[in-house]
Motif scaffolding. Structure first.
Motif, short mmCIF file in Angstrom:
data_model
loop_
_atom_site.label_atom_id
_atom_site.label_comp_id
_atom_site.label_asym_id
_atom_site.label_seq_id
_atom_site.Cartn_x
_atom_site.Cartn_y
_atom_site.Cartn_z
N LEU A 267 16.78 31.24 5.15
CA LEU A 267 15.72 31.96 5.84
C LEU A 267 14.69 32.41 4.82
O LEU A 267 15.02 33.14 3.88
N LEU A 268 13.45 32.00 4.99
CA LEU A 268 12.39 32.36 4.04
C LEU A 268 11.60 33.57 4.49
O LEU A 268 11.22 34.41 3.67
N GLU A 269 11.30 33.66 5.78
CA GLU A 269 10.40 34.71 6.23
C GLU A 269 10.53 34.89 7.74
O GLU A 269 10.84 33.96 8.47
N VAL A 270 10.28 36.12 8.16
CA VAL A 270 10.11 36.43 9.58
C VAL A 270 8.71 37.02 9.74
O VAL A 270 8.42 38.07 9.17
N ASN A 271 7.87 36.35 10.47
CA ASN A 271 6.48 36.78 10.63
C ASN A 271 6.32 37.40 12.01
O ASN A 271 6.52 36.72 13.03
N ALA A 272 5.96 38.68 12.06
CA ALA A 272 5.78 39.37 13.34
C ALA A 272 4.33 39.30 13.84
O ALA A 272 4.03 39.84 14.90
N VAL A 273 3.46 38.65 13.07
CA VAL A 273 2.12 38.33 13.55
C VAL A 273 1.94 36.82 13.31
O VAL A 273 1.12 36.40 12.49
N PRO A 274 2.74 36.02 13.99
CA PRO A 274 2.78 34.59 13.64
C PRO A 274 1.54 33.84 14.13
O PRO A 274 1.02 34.09 15.22
N GLY A 275 1.08 32.91 13.30
CA GLY A 275 0.05 31.99 13.74
C GLY A 275 0.68 30.85 14.52
O GLY A 275 1.86 30.54 14.34
N TRP A 276 -0.10 30.23 15.38
CA TRP A 276 0.46 29.12 16.16
C TRP A 276 -0.54 27.96 16.35
O TRP A 276 -0.34 27.11 17.19
N ARG A 277 -1.58 27.94 15.55
CA ARG A 277 -2.58 26.89 15.74
C ARG A 277 -1.98 25.51 15.47
O ARG A 277 -2.11 24.59 16.29
N GLY A 278 -1.32 25.35 14.31
CA GLY A 278 -0.68 24.08 14.02
C GLY A 278 0.47 23.80 14.97
O GLY A 278 0.70 22.66 15.39
#
Length: 307
Positions: A267-278
């Motif tokens: 597990l590298l990271e948990v992003n709570a403001v995740p981007g989703w464009r890609g």
């Protein structure tokens, strides 16, 4: 609903959320952290405001939901005030998404990594310190090949790999002089890609595999390429656990498998403001609409808040 989207005025993500909200019959406005304020006295309930371009006050309790789409860099005082304000807005009855508790954990790489490790989840060997001497010791202990990351940050900004002792010395000394916290992880040789699993309310929306573009970083924001991916049961299990440990209802969880051990997973990271464009371009999933639909459900099921 009346929805406030807290983010950059020209953000693609804010535009997507605003459009999805309006399509579903809601009012949606964009606001920024720098325009938010609180007013406290002993004769009235605490008041919360934002200001528009004409410096007209907008009462924040007017909104049912506040969607957080950014946590910009700032001084310690600014960051503390922002987190305090988000907490007070939540206590006033506004649905803050993600919650201040989740944002506080996920924006802090040390807190996230330590929580995951304490729960027995696999994370890369990680050292966090303030002195260059300690950082150099950890650099050596990790095989003299590490990835240095800012404690706060996203989209691959400020991340660099060091495998040269002289460069490590100069880099750590520079970070120490700027009063930065030095966060370094053992470099994991990977096959050129990592995974991003997007979750909402503890359930997987979908997943992508991100390929780096002449760079060990695979972020789509840094020209990485995304393709649809079907995660294994183990990868889903790790992502769900990681999101739960950070209290993130909406999360992007990044995982990486070593090139020489493809069955292992970190597990590298948990992003709570995740981007989703890609993610959206690779999966054709309308993420913004799913977020608005989920907020509708939350507000419908929410008990009346006491002020």
């Amino acid at each position: 609903m009346q929805i406030a989207i807290l983010g950059n005025q020209v953000s693609w993500y804010c535009d997507q959320l605003q459009q999805a909200a309006r399509t579903r019959g809601h009012e949606a406005s964009k606001i920024e952290f720098r325009d938010m304020a609180a007013f406290v006295n002993n004769n009235a309930r605490e008041q919360f405001f934002s200001y528009d371009a004409e410096q007209t006050q907008i009462s924040l309790p007017h909104f049912d939901c506040l969607i957080i789409r950014t946590m910009p860099p700032g001084s310690l005082e600014q960051v503390v005030f922002r987190m305090d304000l988000l907490g007070r807005l939540e206590q006033s009855g506004i649905t803050v998404f993600n919650s201040p508790r989740a944002i506080e954990c996920a924006v802090d790489k040390y807190l996230t990594t330590s929580r995951l490790a304490a729960a027995g989840l696999p994370v890369p060997a990680t050292a966090i310190c303030e002195s260059s001497e300690a950082a150099l010791q950890h650099f050596s202990q990790m095989g003299s090949d590490v990835v240095v990351k800012p404690l706060f940050g996203s989209e691959g900004r400020g991340i660099f790999r060091i495998s040269d002792p002289d460069l490590a010395y100069r880099s750590f000394r520079t970070l120490e002089r700027t009063q930065a916290v030095i966060y370094l992880q053992q470099y994991i040789a990977h096959p050129g890609y990592d995974l991003r699993i997007l979750l909402l309310n503890g359930k997987v929306i979908g997943a992508i595999r991100r390929h780096g573009h002449n760079d060990f970083r695979t972020n789509v924001s840094r020209q990485g390429q995304a393709e649809l991916y079907h995660p294994t049961d183990r990868e889903v299990e790790l992502a769900v656990q990681a999101a739960a440990l950070t209290d993130a209802e909406f999360a992007g969880v990044d995982l990486l498998s070593p090139a020489d051990a493809p069955d292992e997973c970190y597990l590298l990271e948990v992003n709570a403001v995740p981007g989703w464009r890609g993610f959206q371009s690779a999966t054709n999933i309308d993420v913004a609409t799913l977020v608005i639909e989920y907020l509708e459900q939350k507000r419908n099921n929410k008990p009346t808040a006491s002020h």
